[in-house]
Design a protein around this motif. Structure first.
Motif, PDB file in Angstrom:
ATOM      1  N   ALA A 317      49.539 -14.906 -37.869  1.00 11.24           N
ATOM      2  CA  ALA A 317      50.371 -15.989 -38.409  1.00 11.24           C
ATOM      3  C   ALA A 317      51.345 -16.541 -37.375  1.00 11.24           C
ATOM      4  O   ALA A 317      52.215 -17.335 -37.705  1.00 11.24           O
ATOM      5  N   GLY A 318      51.226 -16.129 -36.142  1.00 11.69           N
ATOM      6  CA  GLY A 318      52.186 -16.617 -35.159  1.00 11.69           C
ATOM      7  C   GLY A 318      51.577 -16.850 -33.810  1.00 11.69           C
ATOM      8  O   GLY A 318      50.403 -16.566 -33.554  1.00 11.69           O
ATOM      9  N   GLY A 319      52.367 -17.392 -32.877  1.00 17.27           N
ATOM     10  CA  GLY A 319      51.966 -17.587 -31.496  1.00 17.27           C
ATOM     11  C   GLY A 319      50.730 -18.444 -31.342  1.00 17.27           C
ATOM     12  O   GLY A 319      50.553 -19.468 -32.000  1.00 17.27           O
ATOM     13  N   THR A 320      49.841 -18.028 -30.424  1.00 18.64           N
ATOM     14  CA  THR A 320      48.638 -18.792 -30.118  1.00 18.64           C
ATOM     15  C   THR A 320      47.746 -18.926 -31.341  1.00 18.64           C
ATOM     16  O   THR A 320      47.135 -19.987 -31.568  1.00 18.64           O
ATOM     17  N   TYR A 321      47.644 -17.884 -32.147  1.00 22.95           N
ATOM     18  CA  TYR A 321      46.795 -17.954 -33.333  1.00 22.95           C
ATOM     19  C   TYR A 321      47.253 -19.052 -34.276  1.00 22.95           C
ATOM     20  O   TYR A 321      46.443 -19.745 -34.896  1.00 22.95           O
ATOM     21  N   LYS A 322      48.556 -19.200 -34.427  1.00 18.89           N
ATOM     22  CA  LYS A 322      49.074 -20.237 -35.311  1.00 18.89           C
ATOM     23  C   LYS A 322      48.617 -21.614 -34.849  1.00 18.89           C
ATOM     24  O   LYS A 322      48.191 -22.451 -35.655  1.00 18.89           O
ATOM     25  N   LEU A 323      48.679 -21.866 -33.540  1.00 21.19           N
ATOM     26  CA  LEU A 323      48.228 -23.151 -33.005  1.00 21.19           C
ATOM     27  C   LEU A 323      46.725 -23.329 -33.203  1.00 21.19           C
ATOM     28  O   LEU A 323      46.249 -24.412 -33.589  1.00 21.19           O
ATOM     29  N   LEU A 324      45.964 -22.267 -32.955  1.00 23.61           N
ATOM     30  CA  LEU A 324      44.514 -22.355 -33.113  1.00 23.61           C
ATOM     31  C   LEU A 324      44.121 -22.609 -34.572  1.00 23.61           C
ATOM     32  O   LEU A 324      43.189 -23.366 -34.849  1.00 23.61           O
ATOM     33  N   LEU A 325      44.824 -21.975 -35.487  1.00 22.09           N
ATOM     34  CA  LEU A 325      44.523 -22.194 -36.903  1.00 22.09           C
ATOM     35  C   LEU A 325      44.774 -23.637 -37.303  1.00 22.09           C
ATOM     36  O   LEU A 325      44.009 -24.215 -38.081  1.00 22.09           O
ATOM     37  N   ARG A 326      45.830 -24.224 -36.775  1.00 22.30           N
ATOM     38  CA  ARG A 326      46.115 -25.614 -37.122  1.00 22.30           C
ATOM     39  C   ARG A 326      45.076 -26.550 -36.514  1.00 22.30           C
ATOM     40  O   ARG A 326      44.683 -27.543 -37.126  1.00 22.30           O
ATOM     41  N   VAL A 327      44.618 -26.229 -35.311  1.00 20.79           N
ATOM     42  CA  VAL A 327      43.536 -27.033 -34.723  1.00 20.79           C
ATOM     43  C   VAL A 327      42.259 -26.864 -35.541  1.00 20.79           C
ATOM     44  O   VAL A 327      41.536 -27.828 -35.809  1.00 20.79           O
ATOM     45  N   LEU A 328      42.006 -25.625 -35.972  1.00 18.89           N
ATOM     46  CA  LEU A 328      40.807 -25.373 -36.757  1.00 18.89           C
ATOM     47  C   LEU A 328      40.851 -26.111 -38.085  1.00 18.89           C
ATOM     48  O   LEU A 328      39.822 -26.592 -38.578  1.00 18.89           O
ATOM     49  N   ALA A 329      42.045 -26.225 -38.673  1.00 12.36           N
ATOM     50  CA  ALA A 329      42.176 -26.931 -39.950  1.00 12.36           C
ATOM     51  C   ALA A 329      42.018 -28.436 -39.787  1.00 12.36           C
ATOM     52  O   ALA A 329      41.444 -29.111 -40.645  1.00 12.36           O
ATOM     53  N   SER A 330      42.493 -28.984 -38.668  1.00 10.31           N
ATOM     54  CA  SER A 330      42.479 -30.436 -38.502  1.00 10.31           C
ATOM     55  C   SER A 330      41.313 -30.947 -37.654  1.00 10.31           C
ATOM     56  O   SER A 330      40.780 -32.032 -37.907  1.00 10.31           O
ATOM     57  N   LYS A 336      35.119 -25.469 -32.020  1.00 17.12           N
ATOM     58  CA  LYS A 336      33.761 -24.946 -31.906  1.00 17.12           C
ATOM     59  C   LYS A 336      33.133 -25.336 -30.567  1.00 17.12           C
ATOM     60  O   LYS A 336      32.366 -24.565 -29.977  1.00 17.12           O
ATOM     61  N   THR A 337      33.451 -26.529 -30.087  1.00 15.92           N
ATOM     62  CA  THR A 337      32.947 -26.963 -28.785  1.00 15.92           C
ATOM     63  C   THR A 337      33.498 -26.071 -27.676  1.00 15.92           C
ATOM     64  O   THR A 337      32.772 -25.650 -26.756  1.00 15.92           O
ATOM     65  N   PHE A 338      34.793 -25.770 -27.759  1.00  9.10           N
ATOM     66  CA  PHE A 338      35.410 -24.872 -26.786  1.00  9.10           C
ATOM     67  C   PHE A 338      34.770 -23.487 -26.855  1.00  9.10           C
ATOM     68  O   PHE A 338      34.490 -22.862 -25.825  1.00  9.10           O
ATOM     69  N   TYR A 339      34.513 -23.007 -28.041  1.00 14.12           N
ATOM     70  CA  TYR A 339      33.888 -21.696 -28.239  1.00 14.12           C
ATOM     71  C   TYR A 339      32.510 -21.652 -27.574  1.00 14.12           C
ATOM     72  O   TYR A 339      32.176 -20.697 -26.860  1.00 14.12           O
ATOM     73  N   GLU A 340      31.720 -22.684 -27.795  1.00  9.86           N
ATOM     74  CA  GLU A 340      30.369 -22.723 -27.228  1.00  9.86           C
ATOM     75  C   GLU A 340      30.408 -22.781 -25.706  1.00  9.86           C
ATOM     76  O   GLU A 340      29.521 -22.250 -25.030  1.00  9.86           O
ATOM     77  N   ALA A 341      31.425 -23.420 -25.149  1.00 12.13           N
ATOM     78  CA  ALA A 341      31.505 -23.585 -23.697  1.00 12.13           C
ATOM     79  C   ALA A 341      32.107 -22.375 -22.997  1.00 12.13           C
ATOM     80  O   ALA A 341      32.127 -22.328 -21.762  1.00 12.13           O
ATOM     81  N   THR A 342      32.578 -21.399 -23.749  1.00  6.84           N
ATOM     82  CA  THR A 342      33.232 -20.247 -23.121  1.00  6.84           C
ATOM     83  C   THR A 342      32.565 -18.930 -23.506  1.00  6.84           C
ATOM     84  O   THR A 342      31.699 -18.427 -22.789  1.00  6.84           O
ATOM     85  N   ILE A 343      32.917 -18.403 -24.654  1.00  9.16           N
ATOM     86  CA  ILE A 343      32.511 -17.032 -24.970  1.00  9.16           C
ATOM     87  C   ILE A 343      31.224 -16.920 -25.774  1.00  9.16           C
ATOM     88  O   ILE A 343      30.643 -15.836 -25.883  1.00  9.16           O
TER      89      ILE A 343
END
Length: 428
Positions: A317-330, A336-343
């Motif tokens: 609920a905080g830090g980097t995860y909080k930012l990622l969750l908001r990006v995931l929601a919006s 998903k593009t970043f995920y495919e290009a990295t890990i």
């Protein structure tokens, strides 16, 4: 045929100090003297007027006490006990326990201070009782007649209260449903509709979502109301992998209006609710117009926690995860593009060959890129770790030895935990 008077009138039993009257059937009004009939009608109308005026069971008890000349208790275990004139709290608790046992069909001795009692039935179910209590002044001889009037008025009050609760529940469900699904709700509309339900969202809120492991949504909603006054909670039908019911709650800003205080209260509530299921919390959103995004964030957190075997704790609920969750929601496609290009290539490689490249990378970063510490943590040889890091570089085109690439890989691991959580496979 006129029923036998003994079958419809009050049954009597001997008790210390005189006769205890326990009515078992309603009075036959046509069998009563005209003056008593008039008094009963007046009392009934007055009690119904009290109910409609909002005086509740307390108003009915006061009118019944005035009519009987004694002390009257109206006991509905789900709503408590009112006694008129007022008596000590212990008497109310004692009567509540007695009626609760009776309502459950269990044998329960009539308390010594009860002179007469009439059950309160709602839809053929015993939900309470009206009791005439022993007092300093002896009640009138026709007192039991008025208990039936009080019981009828109590049924009216309970039916009105239940209908009101059904309407409020429908409004809550409608509001939270739209908060989750509509993107066009303005902040003013959110505040106005929540205020109608007794919830002040004008300074923002945290949204909570619980996926229940047992079907006890009312208990969870009651816990939320007790632990977080002013919260707005409602159940939604089963969703998710196992179609388990969920309870959503809007937790308004704390008294000082700060994000820190509100989140602290929300986390305390979440800790208490974890015995009932998995709990997802959003961050604090100060703008009421963004509470729909907060609800989506809470759902995402819950989904991640439900599917991940890794302990996430409060970091989700905080830090980097909080930012990622908001990006995931919006903007889920960007993540998903970043995920495919990295890990993603590492995840697929581990799945195919049952290796541990993802776990090795996570451990390497957690140990501040110390090769020996990584080897010790996952019980592998140092040369094995070096080989895996080289394999990671080949598959991702990102070098764990380089600072900038390490940042991208670290972020990609967090994204992995959000959108593709799964247990790690065994080492070969």
């Amino acid at each position: 045929m006129t029923p036998d008077g003994a079958a419809v009138r009050s049954r009597h039993r001997r008790a210390a100090g005189g006769i205890t009257i326990v009515p078992s059937a309603p009075p036959l009004l046509h069998d009563r003297p005209p003056r008593l009939l008039e008094r009963l009608r007046e009392a009934h109308l007055a009690m119904v007027d009290a109910v409609l005026a909002g005086d509740g069971l307390g108003g009915v008890a006061e009118l019944a006490a005035a009519s009987t000349g004694g002390t009257v208790a109206i006991v509905v275990p789900a709503r408590g006990t009112v006694i008129a004139p007022a008596e000590d709290r212990a008497a109310g608790e004692r009567l509540t326990r007695w009626v609760a046992e009776r309502a459950l069909g269990r044998p329960a001795a009539v308390p010594a201070d009860v002179l007469a009692e009439v059950p309160i039935r709602l839809r053929e179910e015993v939900v309470g009782a009206v009791a005439l209590l022993r007092g300093a002044v002896a009640p009138s001889a026709d007192a039991p007649e008025f208990l039936h009037m009080a019981a009828a008025a109590a049924v009216t009050e309970l039916a009105i209260a239940r209908a009101r609760e059904d309407v409020e529940q429908s409004l809550r469900g409608s509001f939270l449903e739209e908060l989750l699904t509509r993107q066009d709700l303005s902040g003013a509309e959110v505040v106005r509709r929540a205020a109608r339900l007794g919830c002040d969202l004008s300074r923002g809120a945290v949204i909570l979502c619980v996926e229940l492991i047992a079907d006890r949504p009312r208990l969870v909603a009651a816990t939320i109301a007790e632990e977080y006054p002013g919260a707005l909670a409602e159940q939604r039908e089963g969703v998710g992998r196992e179609a388990r019911p969920r309870v959503y709650a809007a937790l308004p800003a704390a008294a000082d209006g700060s994000a820190a205080s509100t989140l602290a209260l929300a986390k305390r509530l979440a800790t208490r609710l974890r015995r009932h299921g998995v709990v997802g919390l959003s961050g604090f959103y100060s703008d009421p117009a963004e509470l729909g995004c907060a609800a989506q964030e809470a759902e995402l957190v819950l989904d991640v926690l439900s599917q991940s075997d890794a302990p996430m704790g409060d970091e989700i609920a905080g830090g980097t995860y909080k930012l990622l969750l908001r990006v995931l929601a919006s903007h889920p496609e960007e993540l998903k593009t970043f995920y495919e290009a990295t890990i993603a290539p590492l995840v697929r490689y581990d799945d195919q060959y049952r290796t541990e490249l993802v776990r090795t990378l996570q451990t390497y970063l957690d140990t501040n890129c110390n090769m020996n510490a990584t080897a010790a943590a996952i019980f592998a040889h140092r040369h094995t770790i070096a080989y895996r890091l080289e394999r990671i570089r080949e598959l991702t085109q990102l070098d764990p030895m380089l600072s900038e690439d390490r940042e991208r890989l670290g972020l990609s691991l967090k994204v992995h935990r959000l959108i593709a959580p799964r247990p790690a496979g065994p080492t070969l």
